[in-house]
Design a protein around this motif. Structure first.
Motif, PDB file in Angstrom:
ATOM      1  N   GLU A 143       6.129  -6.607   1.554  1.00 49.66           N
ATOM      2  CA  GLU A 143       5.365  -6.716   3.146  1.00 49.66           C
ATOM      3  C   GLU A 143       5.533  -8.326   3.070  1.00 49.66           C
ATOM      4  O   GLU A 143       5.791  -9.618   4.446  1.00 49.66           O
ATOM      5  N   LEU A 189      -1.340 -10.530   2.246  1.00 47.12           N
ATOM      6  CA  LEU A 189      -1.336  -9.506   3.246  1.00 47.12           C
ATOM      7  C   LEU A 189      -2.516  -9.300   4.555  1.00 47.12           C
ATOM      8  O   LEU A 189      -1.561  -9.021   5.601  1.00 47.12           O
ATOM      9  N   ASP A 236       1.980  -0.593  -3.191  1.00 50.09           N
ATOM     10  CA  ASP A 236       3.159  -0.478  -2.118  1.00 50.09           C
ATOM     11  C   ASP A 236       2.995  -1.232  -1.134  1.00 50.09           C
ATOM     12  O   ASP A 236       4.422  -1.222  -0.228  1.00 50.09           O
ATOM     13  N   ARG A 237       2.412  -2.768  -1.022  1.00 46.61           N
ATOM     14  CA  ARG A 237       2.944  -3.249   0.544  1.00 46.61           C
ATOM     15  C   ARG A 237       2.807  -4.659   0.291  1.00 46.61           C
ATOM     16  O   ARG A 237       3.700  -5.603   0.872  1.00 46.61           O
TER      17      ARG A 237
END
Length: 258
Positions: free
Chosen positions: A195, A103, A191-192
């Motif tokens: 991505e 990320l 929650d990412r």
């Protein structure tokens, strides 16, 4: 080749098989050090290059003396070996580190192999009562008690005395205390997960703790295109319980990512 890698304010032990081509980097769990990958390594013999290292305080790496970040340490290891891009295979704690780098610097991660991974930002993944019980046993100097508790929690697939799991767990326990308060907490990553856009396989151990199973199911559903593998005979030690399956997943993932 074994070597020492300088990281911010410290150093870690690392091993690089050498060779040409994009490497696979193996990231160990908090319940063991890089030796948990030993049973898997024979199955990775066809890969051009494999790198692994001990996180600070684990295995052959000294305990930290300053605050540090697992993701920044991983970057430092990659930079030391001149690796611009790699496939990451991470177990439990190592899975969270792998996701953190994917990320933070997506161009450096070609694929993710996640084995019973942890993740920051998922509710109720850690049980405070368990941590308190471990602390009490350790304060009393009852390391056998800590190991027995750990095997009940994370080693449900083992058969007593489950010596291999007991040995790697016992070796990891000092790191839990030497790193306490020094490892910086990752920003919430759960929650990412949407991505992420790269080849990814997640192995879930059906004999792991129920909250870890639920977490891994939800993680796989949030990562775009993630392949979920459910292993009926795995707990939180997949590299010990199913090394051939783990190797097959890493090899297959490498083929997709290369």
């Amino acid at each position: 080749m074994e070597t020492t890698v300088q990281v911010d304010g410290g150093e870690v032990w690392a091993d690089d098989t050498g060779g040409d081509g994009m490497p696979v980097v193996l990231l160990h769990p908090g319940v063991g050090d890089s030796r948990v990958w030993d049973p898997v390594l024979p199955g990775l013999g066809g890969l051009p290059r494999v790198i692994r290292y001990d996180a600070r305080g684990y295995g052959r790496s000294p305990a930290p003396t300053v605050s540090y970040s697992q993701v920044e340490d991983l970057k430092a290891v990659l930079d030391h070996f001149g690796v611009r891009r790699a496939v990451l295979a991470g177990s439990s704690m190592g899975g969270q580190t792998a996701i953190g780098l994917a990320l933070a610097a997506p161009g450096r991660v070609a694929g993710l192999g996640l084995f019973v991974p942890g993740i920051s930002g998922y509710p109720d993944l850690e049980v405070p009562e368990v941590m308190e019980q471990i602390g009490k046993l350790a304060t009393a100097g009852d390391m056998d008690g800590v190991v027995a508790l750990g095997l009940r929690l994370w080693g449900a697939a083992g058969t007593p005395p489950d010596q291999d799991a007991a040995d790697v767990l016992r070796a990891a326990i000092p790191a839990w205390f030497s790193t306490y308060g020094k490892e910086t907490e990752d920003a919430p990553l759960f929650d990412r997960l949407g991505e992420l856009d790269l080849p990814c396989t997640l192995l879930l151990g059906e004999r792991d703790q129920p909250q870890v199973v639920r977490c891994n199911e939800e993680m796989a559903s949030r990562i775009r295109g993630c392949r979920l593998v459910r292993h009926p005979d795995c707990d939180h030690f997949p590299t010990l319980r199913a090394p051939q399956t783990v190797a097959e997943i890493v090899n297959e993932l490498y083929g997709k990512a290369a």
